[in-house]
Design an enzyme around this catalytic site. Structure first.
Site, PDB file in Angstrom:
ATOM      1  N   LYS A   1       0.759   1.234   1.732  1.00 40.75           N
ATOM      2  CA  LYS A   1       0.184   2.229   2.645  1.00 40.75           C
ATOM      3  C   LYS A   1      -0.011   3.588   1.976  1.00 40.75           C
ATOM      4  O   LYS A   1      -1.069   4.206   2.111  1.00 40.75           O
ATOM      5  CB  LYS A   1       1.074   2.393   3.884  1.00 40.75           C
ATOM      6  N   THR A   2       1.009   4.062   1.278  1.00 39.21           N
ATOM      7  CA  THR A   2       0.919   5.401   0.687  1.00 39.21           C
ATOM      8  C   THR A   2      -0.160   5.453  -0.386  1.00 39.21           C
ATOM      9  O   THR A   2      -0.955   6.400  -0.439  1.00 39.21           O
ATOM     10  CB  THR A   2       2.280   5.818   0.104  1.00 39.21           C
ATOM     11  N   GLU A   6      -0.916   7.331   7.588  1.00 36.30           N
ATOM     12  CA  GLU A   6      -0.237   6.051   7.467  1.00 36.30           C
ATOM     13  C   GLU A   6       0.234   5.585   8.841  1.00 36.30           C
ATOM     14  O   GLU A   6       0.631   6.392   9.682  1.00 36.30           O
ATOM     15  CB  GLU A   6       0.959   6.169   6.529  1.00 36.30           C
TER      16      GLU A   6
END
Length: 255
Positions: A122-123, A166
């Site tokens: 995600k990051t 996110e």
């Protein structure tokens, strides 16, 4: 559930303000004229930066931190019922919401919100999308679960209708969001202290996909086993990406 009125700034206290997401949300509210303060168990580079920006940060969490001038308390998922600040909020019946609820309420105020989900990546993906959006001149607001060098931190305050953040599945927090575009990178057995098993995780990702409105889009990885169980029957557009031309988008000429 408490609903913030972003046209009427109040005093919001962040219990666990040193968290990577909490600190970014605190900065977003402060940019909108809210009085922001908070606490964390230990000092860090994040709490130091918040304090340098003029946000009151208390190191150490105790009941005395919860003062009568606080209108709303935001709790991170790490705050448990035996936390002294949590106890004080309950005893004094102060309005409170979770981090994910606040993120969802902020997201709802944008016309073009993008929520990036998945058990891994995600990051990195949010950072890549952030770079693309900035290069495209969209002037986005960004909430990233890590430090992005090009913005000098984990949050960017933009002046447009574009917002990217996110969307974490832990404790089903991503179900509090309002994605216009939802991205699912992968689904693996993770956070099994909360989810029962992989099937339980998949059910949550299906619910996340169902949050996307009819005029929105789901972008999903075809390498997720039986991804059709997640994407099938949705009202929104479904965009597939994967390793080959069975998807709508795939890589070529990789060296």
């Amino acid at each position: 559930m408490y609903q913030l009125d972003f046209d009427k700034p109040i005093h919001v206290y962040f219990s666990g303000i040193g968290g990577i997401s909490m600190s970014g949300l605190a900065q977003i509210l402060r940019s909108r004229g809210f009085e922001v303060s908070g606490s964390d168990r230990a000092a860090s580079s994040i709490t130091d930066e918040l304090a340098a920006d003029g946000i009151k940060v208390i190191i150490g969490q105790k009941k005395e931190n919860i003062t009568p001038d606080i209108d709303l308390v935001v709790f991170t998922a790490a705050i448990r019922p035996d936390n002294p600040e949590y106890i004080a909020v309950m005893e004094n019946k102060i309005p409170h919401i979770t981090r994910s609820v606040l993120l969802g309420q902020i997201m709802r105020g944008y016309k073009d919100p993008v929520a990036i989900s998945g058990t891994h990546g995600k990051t990195t993906t949010t950072s890549m999308i952030s770079e693309i959006m900035m290069a495209a001149g969209t002037d986005p607001t960004l909430s990233i679960g890590g430090i992005l060098d090009s913005i000098g931190g984990n949050v960017r305050i933009g002046n447009s209708e574009y917002f990217a953040a996110e969307a974490c599945e832990y404790t089903n927090s991503f179900l509090d969001m309002f994605p216009g575009i939802g991205i699912i990178l992968d689904i693996d057995a993770d956070h099994l202290d909360f989810f029962k098993d992989l099937d339980d995780i998949r059910r949550s990702f299906r619910k996340f996909a169902q949050l996307i409105p009819a005029d929105g889009a789901l972008i999903i990885n075809t390498q997720i086993p039986d991804y059709e169980e997640i994407s099938g029957g949705l009202d929104c557009r479904v965009i597939l990406y994967g390793p080959d031309d069975s998807a709508d988008y795939w890589p070529e000429d990789i060296t």
